[in-house]
Design a protein around this motif. Structure first.
Motif, short mmCIF file in Angstrom:
data_model
loop_
_atom_site.label_atom_id
_atom_site.label_comp_id
_atom_site.label_asym_id
_atom_site.label_seq_id
_atom_site.Cartn_x
_atom_site.Cartn_y
_atom_site.Cartn_z
N UNK A 1 0.24 3.55 -3.12
CA UNK A 1 1.36 3.19 -3.60
C UNK A 1 2.60 3.34 -2.97
N UNK A 2 3.71 2.38 -3.24
CA UNK A 2 4.69 1.92 -2.25
C UNK A 2 6.26 2.12 -3.19
N UNK A 3 6.97 2.92 -2.87
CA UNK A 3 8.28 2.77 -3.69
C UNK A 3 8.90 2.86 -3.41
N UNK A 4 10.18 2.24 -4.22
CA UNK A 4 11.55 1.63 -3.36
C UNK A 4 11.93 0.47 -3.01
N UNK A 5 12.92 0.35 -3.01
CA UNK A 5 13.01 -0.87 -2.02
C UNK A 5 12.85 -1.39 -0.45
N UNK A 6 13.62 -0.12 0.18
CA UNK A 6 13.33 0.32 1.53
C UNK A 6 11.88 -0.05 1.98
N UNK A 7 10.55 0.78 1.71
CA UNK A 7 9.83 1.22 1.41
C UNK A 7 8.83 -0.52 1.68
N UNK A 8 9.11 -0.78 0.24
CA UNK A 8 8.56 -2.18 -0.43
C UNK A 8 8.70 -3.25 0.31
N UNK B 1 6.23 -6.80 -14.59
CA UNK B 1 4.67 -6.75 -14.15
C UNK B 1 5.32 -5.42 -13.32
N UNK B 2 5.18 -4.23 -13.50
CA UNK B 2 5.68 -3.36 -12.79
C UNK B 2 4.76 -3.12 -11.33
N UNK B 3 3.26 -3.29 -10.70
CA UNK B 3 3.49 -3.05 -10.12
C UNK B 3 2.60 -4.04 -9.21
N UNK B 4 3.38 -5.90 -10.10
CA UNK B 4 2.86 -6.64 -8.59
C UNK B 4 1.43 -6.84 -8.94
N UNK B 5 0.47 -7.16 -8.18
CA UNK B 5 -0.61 -7.63 -7.66
C UNK B 5 -0.92 -7.12 -7.13
N UNK C 1 2.52 -2.25 -4.58
CA UNK C 1 4.33 -2.12 -4.46
C UNK C 1 4.72 -1.99 -5.97
N UNK C 2 5.72 -0.70 -6.26
CA UNK C 2 6.13 -0.74 -7.55
C UNK C 2 7.42 -2.03 -7.90
N UNK C 3 7.46 -2.60 -8.39
CA UNK C 3 8.69 -2.99 -8.31
C UNK C 3 9.83 -3.01 -9.03
N UNK C 4 8.69 -1.78 -9.81
CA UNK C 4 9.71 -0.83 -11.07
C UNK C 4 10.27 0.21 -10.58
N UNK C 5 10.44 1.04 -9.43
CA UNK C 5 10.78 1.55 -8.70
C UNK C 5 11.59 0.94 -8.01
N UNK C 6 11.81 -0.19 -6.99
CA UNK C 6 12.48 -1.00 -6.71
C UNK C 6 13.75 -0.91 -7.56
N UNK C 7 13.70 -1.76 -9.28
CA UNK C 7 14.47 -1.92 -10.69
C UNK C 7 15.04 -0.79 -10.35
N UNK C 8 14.87 0.13 -10.03
CA UNK C 8 15.18 1.67 -10.82
C UNK C 8 15.82 2.20 -9.32
N UNK C 9 16.23 2.00 -7.91
CA UNK C 9 16.34 2.76 -7.06
C UNK C 9 17.98 2.52 -7.01
#
Ligand code: HEM
Length: 464
Positions: free
Chosen positions: A92-99, A336-340, A363-371
């Motif tokens: 699982x990948x979180x946050x803009x930098x890592x995604x 789509x919080x976890x993309x595909x 990739x957790x897109x939700x975590x990018x949007x809450x970064x």
């Protein structure tokens, strides 16, 4: 006979044999499993982290939301979390930098899809549509589909117009059934069975049989439409996506096989329907929750377009507040919080950790949007973050459609659909809560691929 054998064999010998078998399996599993230096919960023998996830879904109030459960793991283990299921490793990948590092900077290693999708494999063991294909097939299919969407190009009915050149009547029972099929596929997933296929047979509550049944119904429908269109096909007059398909069909030099293209049509139906309608549901919810913002949007629409003219794409430039609302809804709700899932085809080094080859990446897109490094007070609904000097501005980190080469293929189409539908609704209706006392919770439910708002009731009052 059997009882005779059993009597003659000591129960102690049987138990010793079974325990030896289990220990051998665990040792074998440990030897063959790729060592991973990414933190995560300790896996159990054989079933890996399945019990951890099942237990957390019973403990937490967010049990209906897989994305939230994953965010809780981030709090405990950090921006990369490793999980294992049977012989599969998930990261699982979180946050803009890592995604961004994983999907964009390492795109050549991560622009792939895992091929373990048990459900898809059951239906088409060799082929996949554009969403699940890889390599040259994916490049050809993606190029073909993008050109076709551009040429013919918004919800299921708009996709129908593009693919078949005609729309459904809203009361058409076939259309209603098709929408039901799509809804089921997006609200249910075969995630666990994809990792441990044996569960499809052992788990009496497995949704896989029903998922397959729904997918087959959609495919049968598309097949019947292809057969209908074949009768009126004229190679000199290509009218829609299906005509392009018929043009390719049977050509020996065609780069794209018939089944791939057929599955791509099914993919467009699936990928383009639920995502857009769920985004509109969230937009309606925020508009009735924040009536002042709704009013500001409508005033801008009436000022720029008026009451009588239909909106067109070009109006986007003159409706900055409307654009900001649409972006902020998509940011905060992250449909789509976890993309595909993506697949790592090689080891990937990320800040001292290694995502191992063959790992399935979420990739957790939700975590990018809450970064918080990108968004000030990320949990607050604030459309103004997309405005500068009253002009609409795009923001780095906006990832509703993901990022990198696998970015949503229908992005432009979806953005146009959302804009035109939203503006048309506000031009014609005042939106309000059905019950004044409803405080309209904004936490979503995610049991499949998309995150939907909890059920709510609202009124559409025609404007005078
Ligand atoms: C608001 C609406 C939509 C949202 C939020 C959305 C979001 C996404 C996301 C997050 C992905 C996964 C990207 C990744 O793997 O990293 C995706 C993939 C995809 N979407 Fe969308 N989508 C929307 C509408 C549409 C529409 C209207 C279509 C088609 C007409 C479409 C077709 C696709 C396809 C074909 C893929 C797979 C692309 C590939 O694997 O190369 N989507 N979408």
């Amino acid at each position: 006979m059997i009882s005779h054998i059993l009597q003659s064999v000591d129960i102690f010998v049987i138990l010793t044999f079974l325990i030896t078998l289990l220990v051998a399996y665990i040792l074998w599993n440990n030897v063959t499993r790729t060592p991973i230096n990414i933190p995560g919960p300790t896996p159990w023998p054989i079933v890996g982290n399945l019990p951890t996830l099942v237990a957390s879904s019973f403990q937490n109030k967010s049990s209906q939301n897989r994305s939230d459960r994953f965010l809780e793991l981030r709090e405990k283990y950090g921006d990369l979390v490793g999980l294992s299921f049977g012989n599969f490793t998930q990261v699982l990948v979180f946050g803009y930098d890592k995604v961004h590092k994983v999907l964009v900077l390492n795109a050549d290693k991560t622009k792939f899809r895992p091929s373990n999708a048990a459900v898809a494999k059951k239906l088409f063991p060799k082929e996949a549509g554009v969403v699940l294909s890889n390599g040259q097939e994916w490049v050809d299919l993606r190029r073909f589909t993008m050109v076709a969407l551009k040429d013919f190009g918004a919800t299921s009915n708009i996709i129908s117009s593009i693919i078949f050149g005609s729309r459904f009547d809203f009361n058409d029972p076939v259309f209603i059934r098709l929408l039901g099929n799509i809804d089921y596929l997006f609200k249910n997933n075969a995630g666990v069975e994809n990792m441990i296929p044996l569960l499809t047979y052992l788990n009496p509550f497995s949704k896989v049989p029903k998922i397959i049944k729904n997918r087959i119904e959609i495919q049968d429908y598309i097949r019947s439409r292809i057969d209908d269109e074949r009768r009126s096909f004229d190679p000199n007059n290509v009218r829609h996506f299906l005509d392009l398909y018929l043009q390719q069909e049977g050509k020996s030099n065609s780069k794209i096989s018939e089944n791939h293209l057929f599955l791509t049509i099914a993919d467009l139906y699936l990928a383009g329907t639920d995502t857009t309608s769920v985004t509109l549901q969230w937009t309606m919810l925020y508009m009735i929750k924040y009536p002042d913002m709704q009013k500001k949007c409508r005033n801008q629409i009436l000022e720029v377009i008026g009451e009588d003219r239909d909106p067109v794409g070009k109006d986007k430039d003159n409706l900055p507040y409307v654009m900001a609302i649409l972006q902020e809804v998509q940011r905060i709700a992250t449909i789509v919080p976890l993309a595909v899932p993506h697949l790592a085809v090689e080891d990937i080094e990320v800040d001292g950790m290694t995502i191992p080859k063959n790992a399935i990446i979420f990739p957790s897109l939700m975590s990018v949007h809450r970064d918080p490094s990108l968004w000030e007070e990320p949990d607050v609904f604030r459309p103004e973050r997309f405005l500068q000097n009253d002009k609409f501005v795009k923001r780095e980190g906006f990832s509703a459609f993901s990022m990198g080469p696998r970015i949503c293929l229908g992005k432009q189409l979806a953005e146009s659909e959302l804009f035109l539908i939203f503006v048309s609704i506000l031009q014609r209706f005042d939106l309000s809560k059905a019950d004044e006392n409803d405080d309209l919770p904004i936490d979503g439910t995610m049991t499949g691929l998309t995150q939907q708002p909890k059920n709510f009731q609202m009124c559409f009052l025609p404007r005078q």
